[in-house]
Scaffold this motif. Sequence first.
Motif, mmCIF file in Angstrom:
data_model
loop_
_atom_site.group_PDB
_atom_site.id
_atom_site.type_symbol
_atom_site.label_atom_id
_atom_site.label_comp_id
_atom_site.label_asym_id
_atom_site.label_seq_id
_atom_site.Cartn_x
_atom_site.Cartn_y
_atom_site.Cartn_z
ATOM 1 N N TYR A 51 32.007 41.619 33.123
ATOM 2 C CA TYR A 51 31.671 40.476 33.965
ATOM 3 C C TYR A 51 30.304 40.711 34.592
ATOM 4 O O TYR A 51 30.018 41.805 35.081
ATOM 5 N N GLN A 102 41.706 33.666 26.348
ATOM 6 C CA GLN A 102 40.416 33.339 25.742
ATOM 7 C C GLN A 102 39.303 33.623 26.741
ATOM 8 O O GLN A 102 39.557 33.802 27.926
ATOM 9 N N GLU A 103 38.075 33.671 26.238
ATOM 10 C CA GLU A 103 36.900 33.972 27.070
ATOM 11 C C GLU A 103 36.699 32.953 28.190
ATOM 12 O O GLU A 103 36.390 33.317 29.310
ATOM 13 N N TRP A 104 36.840 31.684 27.869
ATOM 14 C CA TRP A 104 36.493 30.627 28.820
ATOM 15 C C TRP A 104 37.598 30.490 29.863
ATOM 16 O O TRP A 104 38.700 30.064 29.573
ATOM 17 N N PHE A 146 45.041 38.156 28.639
ATOM 18 C CA PHE A 146 43.821 37.538 28.132
ATOM 19 C C PHE A 146 44.152 36.542 27.028
ATOM 20 O O PHE A 146 44.654 36.915 25.975
ATOM 21 N N SER A 168 39.183 32.917 31.736
ATOM 22 C CA SER A 168 40.275 33.868 31.506
ATOM 23 C C SER A 168 41.213 33.994 32.706
ATOM 24 O O SER A 168 42.433 34.108 32.528
ATOM 25 N N THR A 182 43.387 42.853 28.847
ATOM 26 C CA THR A 182 42.157 43.623 28.996
ATOM 27 C C THR A 182 42.558 45.074 29.295
ATOM 28 O O THR A 182 43.714 45.337 29.645
ATOM 29 N N ARG A 206 31.953 32.447 32.356
ATOM 30 C CA ARG A 206 32.593 33.406 33.265
ATOM 31 C C ARG A 206 32.409 33.085 34.735
ATOM 32 O O ARG A 206 33.087 33.662 35.583
ATOM 33 N N GLY A 230 35.516 39.032 30.455
ATOM 34 C CA GLY A 230 35.783 38.984 29.032
ATOM 35 C C GLY A 230 36.944 39.899 28.678
ATOM 36 O O GLY A 230 37.573 40.509 29.550
ATOM 37 N N SER A 231 37.198 40.032 27.418
ATOM 38 C CA SER A 231 38.363 40.784 26.937
ATOM 39 C C SER A 231 38.301 42.282 27.230
ATOM 40 O O SER A 231 39.311 42.972 27.153
#
Length: 176
Positions: free
Chosen positions: A139, A36-38, A34, A40, A28, A148, A134-135
């Motif tokens: 948040y 993945q989204e789920w 990073f 992180s 990030t 998240r 997220g990337s």
Amino acid sequence: MGKLTREDKYLSPATQFCDYMKNTQQRTPKGLVFIQEWGSLRHSANIAFICLNLAELGVKSAEYREFAKEQIHYALGAGARSYVVGYGENPPQRPRHRASSCPPRPSPCKRQNGLYNPGPNYYTLYGALVGGPGSQDDYVDDRDDYVRNEVAIDYNAGFQGALAALQKLKINMQLP
């Protein structure tokens, strides 16, 4: 196996993994590794824990310890907010966790006063690591965003292991 045998056939792949995560893996803007989204932060904490284990065996010790410290510091608040419930600056107040978001008994835990209550959770789930940003370090503290804000044992396992390793090494955990 690397800890037990110290054989290169085990240490070499682990070293390649840590080198890749440290030097090549997407990050990030504020430096979180990073994957993945789920969840992180779960991934970054697990990576930190693996690299700290290698450092304990004498493999790129200073380099891997510093890398792990950066990742754990991010979770604790070096990225401008804490992602650990009940800890640090602006911690999550709405983790997705049914028991902590339900009102005290005898009130029933229903949609409107439990998981779907827009306010902070009724109980502070101290020490729980939320899924994370997220990337782009984005948040929102919203329990409806389970990607998240979910908390889980596997999110905390690597995180707690990395914290313990850093404490054992007496690495300064003060945030910048």
